[in-house]
Design an enzyme around this catalytic site. Sequence first.
Site, PDB file in Angstrom:
ATOM      1  N   ARG A 130       0.895  -1.182   0.114  1.00  0.00           N
ATOM      2  CA  ARG A 130       0.062  -0.137  -0.057  1.00  0.00           C
ATOM      3  C   ARG A 130       0.886   1.169   0.100  1.00  0.00           C
ATOM      4  O   ARG A 130       0.587   2.229  -0.632  1.00  0.00           O
ATOM      5  CB  ARG A 130      -0.927   0.093   1.276  1.00  0.00           C
ATOM      6  CG  ARG A 130      -2.067  -0.991   1.086  1.00  0.00           C
ATOM      7  CD  ARG A 130      -2.952  -1.058   2.190  1.00  0.00           C
ATOM      8  NE  ARG A 130      -3.899   0.037   2.117  1.00  0.00           N
ATOM      9  CZ  ARG A 130      -4.553   0.573   3.186  1.00  0.00           C
ATOM     10  NH1 ARG A 130      -4.754  -0.045   4.255  1.00  0.00           N
ATOM     11  NH2 ARG A 130      -5.332   1.784   3.103  1.00  0.00           N
ATOM     12  N   CYS A 182      -1.397   5.861   9.199  1.00  0.00           N
ATOM     13  CA  CYS A 182      -1.366   4.460   8.639  1.00  0.00           C
ATOM     14  C   CYS A 182      -2.647   4.748   7.655  1.00  0.00           C
ATOM     15  O   CYS A 182      -2.743   5.889   6.877  1.00  0.00           O
ATOM     16  CB  CYS A 182      -1.946   3.533   9.821  1.00  0.00           C
ATOM     17  SG  CYS A 182      -3.386   3.718  10.787  1.00  0.00           S
TER      18      CYS A 182
END
Length: 304
Positions: A186, A244
């Site tokens: 990611r 995050c």
Amino acid sequence: MEPLLDVAALEERRAGGLRTVLLDVRWALGDPHGHEHYLQGHLPGAVFVDLATELADRAVPERGRHPLPSPLKLQDAARRWGISEGDVVVAYDDSANMAAARVWWMLRNAGLTGVYLLDGGLAAWREAGLPLEQGEVLPRPGDVTLGDGQMPVLDAAAVTAWVEHGPVPAGPQPDRVLLDARAGERYRGEVEPVDPRAGHIPGAVSAPTAQNVGTDGRFLPPGELRRRFEALGITDDVEVGVYCGSGVTAAHEVAALELAGFRAALYPGSFSEWSSNPLLPVATGPGSRGGDGPVEWKHHGAQG
């Protein structure tokens, strides 16, 4: 402050009749059945905490997928969980405390000092051969009074200032390090299952949260964690920020950094907030302490 309590220490508290509030924060991205898992078996006396509704406000692009609730909303929830003044709180989940760290951070930010993560979570409890309980636990309401602002926080404006300050220097003495706690794929922009754009905040360093724990779901020893973060450019003189996807697993990284002896600021809106703003840059590729891959700039609307 030590963020962890192990199973033996928790059992010692229980055996001694010491007041301990247990919070079960069963949640994982893509799994909406945390409450069902809780009902099937949890630590005796543990209260279920719904991350989506009790540890977050409604998702909005300008605040991300899991915006922090107001201090008053958190206080109301904490009282429902049965927390009173002076109680020790122990949170856990079934995913190496990746979700439970959210309530640990929030309660610490609200001024509670006696709040811990059960190291190894539910798996460690099972491994010790200790009993589970089924069904709902509805505690007597508590009377705790919570505040705010006890943990360092970054907002989008502060992170923007870090980005505009320039990439983290390639040399051995960066003055600030922004850690991206998501999975490496990611960070690199190879996949993005939920957020508007793929990639990472320019200048951020990839530091997947999963690497803070061993195969048993317990945090790595403090010395090992310290060596990990030092290899990413962190020293006692460096400012550290963590994000995050939506501010959940980044709290786990804050706990790992604390174990390693570093104090870190959390960016609660995280990449879900950042990537929703088309005026903010996103980088792709492997990145490094010396730079990033291609940076995507998209400008929409009037420019001041």
